[in-house]
Design a protein around this motif. Structure first.
Motif, PDB file in Angstrom:
ATOM      1  N   ILE A 225       1.088  -1.111  -0.075  1.00 21.31           N
ATOM      2  CA  ILE A 225      -0.359  -0.198   0.022  1.00 21.31           C
ATOM      3  C   ILE A 225       0.863   1.409   0.198  1.00 21.31           C
ATOM      4  CG2 ILE A 225      -1.412   1.480   1.325  1.00 21.31           C
ATOM      5  CD1 ILE A 225      -2.520  -1.248   2.354  1.00 21.31           C
ATOM      6  N   ARG A 298      -9.812   8.390  -1.364  1.00 18.80           N
ATOM      7  CA  ARG A 298      -9.637   7.278  -1.911  1.00 18.80           C
ATOM      8  C   ARG A 298      -8.182   6.467  -0.733  1.00 18.80           C
ATOM      9  NH1 ARG A 298      -6.354   5.401  -5.907  1.00 18.80           N
ATOM     10  NH2 ARG A 298      -5.863   7.453  -6.918  1.00 18.80           N
ATOM     11  N   GLU A 302      -8.572   3.872   2.010  1.00 21.02           N
ATOM     12  CA  GLU A 302      -7.196   2.069   1.931  1.00 21.02           C
ATOM     13  C   GLU A 302      -6.935   2.331   3.021  1.00 21.02           C
ATOM     14  OE1 GLU A 302      -4.809   0.367  -2.099  1.00 21.02           O
ATOM     15  OE2 GLU A 302      -4.644   2.539  -1.509  1.00 21.02           O
TER      16      GLU A 302
END
Length: 335
Positions: A225, A298, A302
């Motif tokens: 990520i 966004r 996450e």
């Protein structure tokens, strides 16, 4: 005649003192491990300075909790959360990069703690901590500049005059003409890019050494990520023909022997998640261009999902120490 009043700690003061204790006991374990492997004498000196600060904080916080008859948090201990025989996991350059970011995060945390305090002694404590974090940041930055490892944010031309926004297209980002990034937006992108580089390296190291398969897989997910977010922020700069901070990158060693407990590494990751969400929220509020705002929303979602999954892992393993909380009046009423 003056009367001395025993003013109890507010919930805000307790929250900040509790969080401070958790962070500084973690720092003692982490920095202590760094000190056992560091080679560079200048970097050793700043690690020692950071260690002295954290040790002094823990001693002071223990005194405050005892005087106020609050239980002292468990936090982290070198006896239970550190493997002193483990080989080096990170490089000297990473230690310096890490400490510089500890200084940044400390300034943010202590500013918030100070702004929510009422009792003079607690205000003075957080003021002192704030000044210490600034000194740590400045020392780390000075050494990085000396060694040539400090990468500056992108430069932009000097403005020729003061200008005002004339059209609604200033906030456009998806369709039609898209204006260049302004200095504030650029600053936020660069800051979040370097923060994710720190997280990527840290979680990469943790993924190599975690004992639990569940924790290893979680760290790999976090590493990926962070890597994706680095690429996104880097592309936002490169589209404007601005350099990204690729030279900040420092990789862990190839060690697979853990220097830290899985509990400590999960808490460290949870702390980074919380800080990352806060930074994205701030960047969102300072970025008028719609495409930037959509990106931050966004990416925040996450990280939030990743953080929730990490919390569940910590609860499953009984690693999540609970902060002080309000009385459950419904439960009292039902007994």
């Amino acid at each position: 005649m003056l009367t001395n009043h025993n003013i109890e700690l507010t919930s805000a003061e307790i929250a900040n003192l509790w969080s401070n204790y958790m962070s500084d006991t973690l720092a003692i374990c982490t920095i202590g491990t760094f000190l056992s492997h560091v080679d560079d004498t200048e970097i050793r000196s700043i690690l020692e300075f950071a260690m002295q600060l954290s040790q002094a904080h823990v001693q002071k916080l223990q005194s405050i909790f005892t005087e106020e008859q609050h239980p002292i948090p468990d936090g982290f201990s070198v006896n239970t959360d550190v493997n002193k025989e483990a080989p080096r996991l990170f490089t000297d350059d990473f230690y310096l990069f890490y400490l510089q970011n500890v200084g940044k995060m400390g300034m943010e945390f202590y500013t918030m703690g100070l702004s929510n305090c009422a009792r003079l002694d607690i205000c003075e404590y957080f003021t002192e901590c704030l000044n210490e974090s600034a000194r740590l940041l400045n020392k780390a930055t000075e050494i990085m500049l000396t060694k040539g490892t400090f990468i500056r944010a992108p430069f932009i031309p000097v403005s020729k005059k003061v200008e005002y926004v004339q059209k609604q297209s200033y906030i456009a980002g998806w369709f039609g003409h898209r204006r260049p990034l302004n200095a504030i937006e650029m600053s936020q992108i660069y800051f979040n890019l370097t923060q994710n580089q720190l997280g990527r390296t840290l979680l990469m190291g943790f993924s190599q050494v975690a004992k639990s398969k569940q924790v290893r897989e979680y760290m790999v997910r976090g590493r990926d990520i962070a890597d994706k977010h680095v690429e996104i922020f880097g592309s936002l700069l490169s589209k404007e023909f601005l350099p990204s901070a690729s030279a900040w990158d420092t990789m862990p060693t190839e060690s697979t022997v853990t220097p830290f407990s899985d509990k400590l590494m999960m808490f460290h990751t949870a702390t980074l998640n919380a800080i990352g969400i806060a930074h994205y929220g701030r960047a969102l509020s300072l970025s008028p261009r719609r495409d930037l705002g959509a990106n931050y929303v966004r990416l925040t979602a996450e990280i939030s999902q990743f953080a929730e999954d990490g919390t569940n892992i910590m609860i499953e393993n009984e690693w999540l120490e609970q902060p002080p909380q309000a009385t459950d009046r419904d439960q009292l009423a039902s007994t």
